[in-house]
Design a protein around this motif. Sequence first.
Motif, mmCIF file in Angstrom:
data_model
loop_
_atom_site.group_PDB
_atom_site.id
_atom_site.type_symbol
_atom_site.label_atom_id
_atom_site.label_comp_id
_atom_site.label_asym_id
_atom_site.label_seq_id
_atom_site.Cartn_x
_atom_site.Cartn_y
_atom_site.Cartn_z
ATOM 1 N N ILE A 154 4.049 12.197 5.533
ATOM 2 C CA ILE A 154 4.425 10.856 5.076
ATOM 3 C C ILE A 154 4.852 10.002 6.265
ATOM 4 O O ILE A 154 4.493 8.822 6.362
ATOM 5 C CB ILE A 154 5.520 10.933 3.995
ATOM 6 N N GLN A 155 5.594 10.593 7.186
ATOM 7 C CA GLN A 155 6.023 9.855 8.376
ATOM 8 C C GLN A 155 4.805 9.400 9.189
ATOM 9 O O GLN A 155 4.730 8.234 9.597
ATOM 10 C CB GLN A 155 6.932 10.725 9.234
ATOM 11 N N LEU A 156 3.853 10.276 9.410
ATOM 12 C CA LEU A 156 2.640 9.901 10.145
ATOM 13 C C LEU A 156 1.847 8.839 9.402
ATOM 14 O O LEU A 156 1.349 7.874 10.001
ATOM 15 C CB LEU A 156 1.765 11.135 10.394
ATOM 16 N N PHE A 157 1.732 8.996 8.094
ATOM 17 C CA PHE A 157 1.032 8.006 7.273
ATOM 18 C C PHE A 157 1.722 6.645 7.376
ATOM 19 O O PHE A 157 1.065 5.610 7.523
ATOM 20 C CB PHE A 157 0.993 8.469 5.811
ATOM 21 N N ILE A 179 0.832 -1.206 0.000
ATOM 22 C CA ILE A 179 0.000 0.000 0.000
ATOM 23 C C ILE A 179 0.868 1.258 0.000
ATOM 24 O O ILE A 179 0.591 2.226 -0.718
ATOM 25 C CB ILE A 179 -0.950 -0.012 1.222
ATOM 26 N N TRP A 180 1.937 1.251 0.796
ATOM 27 C CA TRP A 180 2.782 2.441 0.934
ATOM 28 C C TRP A 180 3.392 2.853 -0.403
ATOM 29 O O TRP A 180 3.346 4.026 -0.776
ATOM 30 C CB TRP A 180 3.898 2.179 1.951
ATOM 31 N N ALA A 181 3.955 1.902 -1.123
ATOM 32 C CA ALA A 181 4.624 2.229 -2.386
ATOM 33 C C ALA A 181 3.635 2.794 -3.409
ATOM 34 O O ALA A 181 3.918 3.791 -4.082
ATOM 35 C CB ALA A 181 5.326 0.995 -2.949
ATOM 36 N N VAL A 182 2.469 2.169 -3.512
ATOM 37 C CA VAL A 182 1.453 2.661 -4.452
ATOM 38 C C VAL A 182 1.032 4.081 -4.077
ATOM 39 O O VAL A 182 0.930 4.966 -4.937
ATOM 40 C CB VAL A 182 0.231 1.713 -4.483
ATOM 41 N N GLY A 191 1.070 5.108 10.780
ATOM 42 C CA GLY A 191 -0.332 4.696 10.811
ATOM 43 C C GLY A 191 -0.585 3.464 9.958
ATOM 44 O O GLY A 191 -1.362 2.579 10.330
ATOM 45 N N LEU A 192 0.104 3.373 8.831
ATOM 46 C CA LEU A 192 -0.048 2.226 7.944
ATOM 47 C C LEU A 192 0.510 0.953 8.583
ATOM 48 O O LEU A 192 0.000 -0.143 8.343
ATOM 49 C CB LEU A 192 0.629 2.513 6.605
ATOM 50 N N SER A 193 1.534 1.098 9.410
ATOM 51 C CA SER A 193 2.042 -0.062 10.151
ATOM 52 C C SER A 193 0.950 -0.630 11.051
ATOM 53 O O SER A 193 0.693 -1.842 11.059
ATOM 54 C CB SER A 193 3.267 0.329 10.999
ATOM 55 N N ALA A 194 0.294 0.247 11.810
ATOM 56 C CA ALA A 194 -0.788 -0.192 12.697
ATOM 57 C C ALA A 194 -1.961 -0.755 11.894
ATOM 58 O O ALA A 194 -2.545 -1.785 12.251
ATOM 59 C CB ALA A 194 -1.241 0.969 13.576
ATOM 60 N N ASN A 204 11.535 -0.144 12.229
ATOM 61 C CA ASN A 204 11.957 0.292 10.900
ATOM 62 C C ASN A 204 11.522 1.734 10.635
ATOM 63 O O ASN A 204 12.301 2.542 10.123
ATOM 64 C CB ASN A 204 11.388 -0.653 9.840
ATOM 65 N N ASP A 205 10.273 2.054 10.990
ATOM 66 C CA ASP A 205 9.777 3.427 10.808
ATOM 67 C C ASP A 205 10.613 4.419 11.612
ATOM 68 O O ASP A 205 10.961 5.503 11.129
ATOM 69 C CB ASP A 205 8.313 3.535 11.250
ATOM 70 N N THR A 206 10.931 4.044 12.845
ATOM 71 C CA THR A 206 11.718 4.931 13.709
ATOM 72 C C THR A 206 13.103 5.173 13.121
ATOM 73 O O THR A 206 13.564 6.322 13.045
ATOM 74 C CB THR A 206 11.835 4.320 15.123
ATOM 75 N N ILE A 207 13.764 4.102 12.685
ATOM 76 C CA ILE A 207 15.093 4.245 12.078
ATOM 77 C C ILE A 207 14.997 5.052 10.785
ATOM 78 O O ILE A 207 15.802 5.960 10.540
ATOM 79 C CB ILE A 207 15.735 2.862 11.805
ATOM 80 N N ASP A 208 13.995 4.739 9.961
ATOM 81 C CA ASP A 208 13.835 5.436 8.678
ATOM 82 C C ASP A 208 13.775 6.945 8.847
ATOM 83 O O ASP A 208 14.453 7.685 8.129
ATOM 84 C CB ASP A 208 12.558 4.973 7.960
ATOM 85 N N TYR A 209 12.949 7.408 9.782
ATOM 86 C CA TYR A 209 12.703 8.843 9.878
ATOM 87 C C TYR A 209 13.570 9.541 10.915
ATOM 88 O O TYR A 209 13.591 10.762 10.976
ATOM 89 C CB TYR A 209 11.208 9.087 10.112
ATOM 90 N N THR A 210 14.321 8.774 11.697
ATOM 91 C CA THR A 210 15.305 9.375 12.595
ATOM 92 C C THR A 210 16.624 9.592 11.862
ATOM 93 O O THR A 210 17.259 10.640 11.998
ATOM 94 C CB THR A 210 15.535 8.470 13.829
#
Length: 194
Positions: A170-173, A88-91, A176-179, A146-152
């Motif tokens: 994008i970071q919030l999305f 979903i994220w990539a699309v 949220g998409l992980s959850a 992964n999200d934390t490392i990506d955006y940190t």
Amino acid sequence: MLWLLFIVNALGTVYGYIWYGQQMEYTVETQALWQIIFVPDSPTASLFFTLSLLFLLFPRLAKSGPIGIAVRSLIEALGVVTSIKYGIWAVTMIMAGGAQGDHLEWEHYMLVVSHLGMAIEAVLFVRYMVFGRFMAFMALLWLLLNDTIDYTYYVFPWLPDVLDDDLSAIQLFTIGLSAFSLLVTWLLISFRKV
């Protein structure tokens, strides 16, 4: 059918790591080496799903004792939860870039189709997998790390330039998409035949 799916996923995984090649090289040159594992999100999701297909192709692997079952369950959970998310994220990122003026080429549309396929196959194959809610939750923890490392450390997948000013959204999305991916997986597990 399973063999064809396995081959397609294996080839897609290899292609995905090649696709991330430049970003992985850049990360090695400019970041701490340990961060490299957090760069290729979609191919790693595809790798987990491809490994999950091996358990379906070779059922005896599933009967390898409690440790084998635990490993299988974790790999399957990672395969499903991450494939839903990154599919979903990539699309979404490709379409968001296109909506803001990024020039979309044939490769973008191929990536849209292949990433939609990732999410759809994950949804369809949950019923054949053995993992439960706990392992799905463990997959969520991986995604949040992964999200934390990506955006940190700014090792998230390279985005079109037109999305640079949308990074906070994008970071919030992404988080949220992980959850959301976990919730979808839990819902699918609820309807799985026991």
